[in-house]
Enzyme design. Structure first.
Site, short mmCIF file in Angstrom:
data_model
loop_
_atom_site.label_atom_id
_atom_site.label_comp_id
_atom_site.label_asym_id
_atom_site.label_seq_id
_atom_site.Cartn_x
_atom_site.Cartn_y
_atom_site.Cartn_z
N ASP A 357 -5.66 2.75 9.45
CA ASP A 357 -6.09 2.99 8.08
C ASP A 357 -4.87 3.21 7.18
O ASP A 357 -3.94 3.93 7.56
CB ASP A 357 -7.00 4.23 8.09
CG ASP A 357 -7.62 4.51 6.74
OD1 ASP A 357 -8.37 3.65 6.26
OD2 ASP A 357 -7.37 5.60 6.18
N GLU A 394 -4.22 -2.02 8.11
CA GLU A 394 -4.76 -2.12 6.76
C GLU A 394 -3.52 -1.98 5.88
O GLU A 394 -3.05 -0.87 5.64
CB GLU A 394 -5.77 -1.01 6.47
CG GLU A 394 -6.43 -1.16 5.11
CD GLU A 394 -7.28 0.05 4.72
OE1 GLU A 394 -8.31 -0.16 4.07
OE2 GLU A 394 -6.93 1.20 5.04
#
Lengths: 697, 113
Positions: A357, A394
């Site tokens: 993330d 990401e």
């Protein structure tokens, strides 16, 4: 052969009623050793440190054992503790934490607070949120307590599957949301065990990788907002707010109340593997649940604030994550922490890969500067234990660092390709000027990933963050009122189109168009080179009623509704067949970009064969892949039909129709071997806003 | 706190009835009492009818007994699992390792045949 008792199985002194001896500084955390448990914790500036022992459920500690000065090596406090009466510590009846004394001097980065019992950063299990959603006792000292877990799970012959990345079809799901709805009809709704019961469904659908949204221990009560309608507190349903990085989320385990989440999780992984399905974890190393200055002191802040967090020269928290703090990922101690954590999940839980993330934060220096050669990313790329697991970034963060296509990859890292998502969405809704970019996206984005191959590109149209596929074609605007922020949260640039009416409609024309648009998205995604990722439930037309940020919606808005409905059945059949088509045709999964020493060739076509239209108002593009066989995919986002002149297939073959999203089921997609030949072999009339797939054989 | 252990030989089968919660507190002693019973006959039936709860340590004790039985080329069969015990064993995967039957009498009948 008899086992000789070790001489270090005896204490050298007694502290707080417990026999102890100097411990080993590594590994960090609590480790069973002969007759006792070794506790080790790092703190650069702590002046004193205590090990705090609790009986499960007891409010007050059972004992506090201060680490003697002699038990400190470097900045590591290490002590082996033996059981009472010469027995060993009963790890099932033991919770622990640390208390650290040191300076409180925020300007220089220090925020010690000796009144708090801190959880162990390396805790293998955390108690305190054992059953999802139960009201926490906020006055309880040390709400998140560390526990030991036996590491004797019987894996049989199981190991990570090592499916080539380009062959994956990833399915992103929320452990709780996937089976929490009563219609899931599993014996343990919303749990790892419940997910296990859905493995036959996943297998039938054909996905070979599940990407689990955060499963590290987090506190679902960590959300200040309330439902504007009912006033009920909203939970942190997604869990991008880690409390324990080594601990599986107890509230996702049917047996969490018995402390057996590790066994339940491992059994789930083992059975997914047995079904040929890899497990990728969505991991959140960019920030922690401790938030900013106002946030709770749980662990890192009280152990070594200046090591674990990026701080401004004035000692404030940098907020590149948008959530209050930023983990100091490239500090050597934190690098080791992250590396050890991932090794733990790969070796102890047989995890196949990770999606990081806000991964751009992983390449920032302690002062926030993006690094050209971030040591953490290099280390993860080359680590022997992580060598074959998938690493997916990401590749952006909340402070504007956008690295899609430029994330330091060390030949290993793949990325969530946000540009793929945006381009396909814009093309689908009929935006002008997208045909050229679409061409680049469907062949694995060579503009972004030259030299890295197509497997560096995780292609997706939808993900947990944003609209579901159904909502992407049913809403022009987000509808996030239920999140309690007056619809101010969530992304505004959705590139969505409602097909003529906002939200639910009885208009059959609009309904038909929406179905076709969903099929178009799936057809493009599953015939693109790169790694396709589906959002769980999209194959069943799951809706979130236009909410594009359901992080706090632990209810029917987020939960997968398994009740049969016509739309879902039609779409499911289409998607399942498409996935099978992808698996059957390696040509669609080529790991090399076109023109890079591969056994396949790509050519572009328009209404006329060999004459693609790259003009700004072109909304039609056809791609022909030629290898051992030929596959032709025509994508029309124009509101008019077009007569396609087809390229001549290789000699001795003819075109057969695999799929036409404008056709009524069951003619929308044909089963392998049953594809019909074209009535007019050289031509095909493509309907408005539709996708056609042809196979030459 | 202990788990009561009652064993008997019947029809060439060793039947062991356990009574009490099997947890880290009781499992050590239970293990010491169970292991010598393994291998007395080709089949050991462990009757859990009077066991309301088995913890993580308790499940490991049962699996250890099972493994020991396998090593001695004998088998273990679990019977009388409460709904709760079965649920925990199923969720954590332990159930997969065991031969589980309804009751001791069903096993004895089958063996006699």
């Amino acid at each position: 052969m008899s086992v000789t008792e070790r001489i270090d199985a005896y204490p050298t002194r007694t502290i707080g009623g417990y026999g102890v001896r100097a411990g080993r500084p590594l590994p960090f955390g609590a480790t069973p050793v002969p007759a006792g448990v070794n506790f080790s914790v790092y703190s650069e500036k702590a002046t004193r440190m205590w090990l705090v022992l609790f009986e499960p459920g007891a409010e007050q500690p059972l004992a506090e054992l201060e680490f003697p000065a002699a038990f400190r090596i470097g900045s590591v406090f290490a002590m082996t503790v033996f059981g009472l009466d010469g027995g060993s510590l009963d790890d099932e009846r033991l919770e622990y934490g640390f208390r650290a004394e040191g300076p409180f001097d925020p300007e220089h980065g220090d925020r010690f607070d000796a009144t708090r019992v801190l959880s162990d950063p390396y805790a293998r299990m955390i108690s305190g949120r054992d059953v999802w959603g139960t009201e926490p006792d906020r006055d309880r000292p040390c709400p998140y307590r560390s526990r030991l877990v036996p590491d004797d799970f019987d894996w049989g012959d199981d190991a990570p599957l090592r499916i080539p990345t380009e062959d994956l079809v990833v399915y992103e799901l929320h452990v709780r949301g996937f089976t929490r709805h009563p219609s899931a009809q599993v014996s343990a709704p919303g749990t790892y065990a419940g997910l296990r019961e859905k493995i036959p469904y996943l297998k039938e659908l054909g996905v070979n990788c599940v990407e689990l949204m955060p499963v590290f221990e987090f506190d679902e009560h960590d959300n200040p907002r309330s439902d504007p309608g009912t006033g009920e507190p909203l939970l942190d349903y997604w869990g991008y707010n880690t409390v324990g990085f080594f601990a599986p989320k107890a509230g996702y385990a049917a047996t969490g109340r018995f402390g057996m989440q590790a066994d339940e999780f491992k059994t789930m992984v083992k059975e997914l593997h047995a079904a040929g399905i890899e497990v990728v974890l969505d991991v959140v190393f960019n920030h922690t649940a401790e938030g900013n200055e106002q946030g709770p002191t749980i662990s890192f802040r009280g152990l070594d604030n200046a090591t674990y967090y990026m701080l401004t020269p004035a000692g404030d928290y940098y907020n590149f994550s948008g959530t209050g703090n930023t983990v100091n990922c490239n500090h050597p101690v934190v690098r080791d922490f992250i590396l050890n954590c991932l090794r733990h999940w790969v070796s102890e839980y047989h995890i196949d890969g990770f999606r990081f993330d806000l991964a751009a934060i992983l390449d920032r220096a302690p002062d926030g500067t993006p690094l050209a050669n971030p040591p953490l990313l290099e280390q993860l790329a080359h680590d022997p234990v992580l060598r074959h697991c998938k690493l997916i970034a990401e590749a952006w963060d909340a402070a504007g660092l956008y690295e899609v296509g430029s994330f330091p990859d060390y030949g290993r890292w793949a990325e969530w390709n946000g540009q793929y998502r945006d381009t396909v969405r814009r093309f689908l809704k009929g935006d002008p000027g997208t045909a050229g970019e679409l061409a680049t996206r469907v062949v694995g984005s060579p503009d972004l990933y030259t030299g890295r191959g197509t497997a560096a590109s995780v292609n997706f149209v939808t993900a947990h963050d944003g609209f579901t596929l159904h909502d992407l074609v049913s809403y022009n605007d987000k509808h996030n009122e239920a999140n309690g922020e007056g619809n101010a949260d969530g992304a505004n640039d959705n590139n969505s189109w409602n097909c003529g009416a906002e939200g639910p409609t009885e208009d059959p024309e609009i309904q038909r168009l929406r179905m076709r648009q969903m099929k178009n998205a799936m057809a493009i995604l599953l015939t693109s080179q790169g790694v396709p990722m589906l959002l769980a439930g999209d194959e069943l037309a799951r809706t979130q009623a236009g909410n594009n940020n359901t992080y706090c919606q632990d209810n029917e808005l987020s939960w997968q509704d398994w009740s049969p409905h016509e739309t879902g059945e039609e779409l499911y059949r289409f998607v399942r067949s498409l996935i099978a088509f992808r698996h059957a045709h390696p040509l669609l999964r080529g790991a090399d970009h076109p023109g890079v020493c591969s056994g396949s060739d790509v050519s572009w076509h328009g209404t006329r064969a060999w004459e693609p239209d790259w003009s700004a108002d072109s909304r039609l593009l056809a791609v022909l892949r030629t290898g051992d066989e030929q596959i032709y995919v025509a994508m029309n986002s124009h509101w008019e039909p077009h007569d396609l002149e087809l390229p001549t297939p290789q000699s001795g073959t003819d075109w057969y129709l695999v799929a036409d999203t404008a056709a009524e089921p069951p003619y929308d997609i044909h089963q392998p071997g049953a594809e019909p030949p074209l009535t007019d072999p050289g031509h095909y009339r493509i309907a408005p806003r539709s996708t056609v797939i042809l196979l030459a054989r | 706190m202990t788990v009561e252990v009652r064993s008997r030989e019947q029809d060439g089968v060793t039947v062991v009835e356990l009574d009490g919660e099997i947890t880290s507190v009781t499992s050590g002693e239970l293990q010491q009492r169970l292991l010598p019973l393994i291998g007395r006959s080709s089949t050991t039936v462990i009757d859990l009818t009077q066991v309301p709860y088995i913890s993580s340590a308790g499940l490991r004790t049962l699996l250890l007994v099972h493994r020991r039985a396998l090593r001695e080329a004998t088998s273990t069969i679990l019977v009388g699992l409460s709904e709760e015990v079965r649920f925990v064993m199923s969720s954590t995967g332990f159930l997969n390792f065991f031969d589980v039957r309804e009751s001791a009498s069903s096993v004895l009948g089958a063996v006699r045949e």
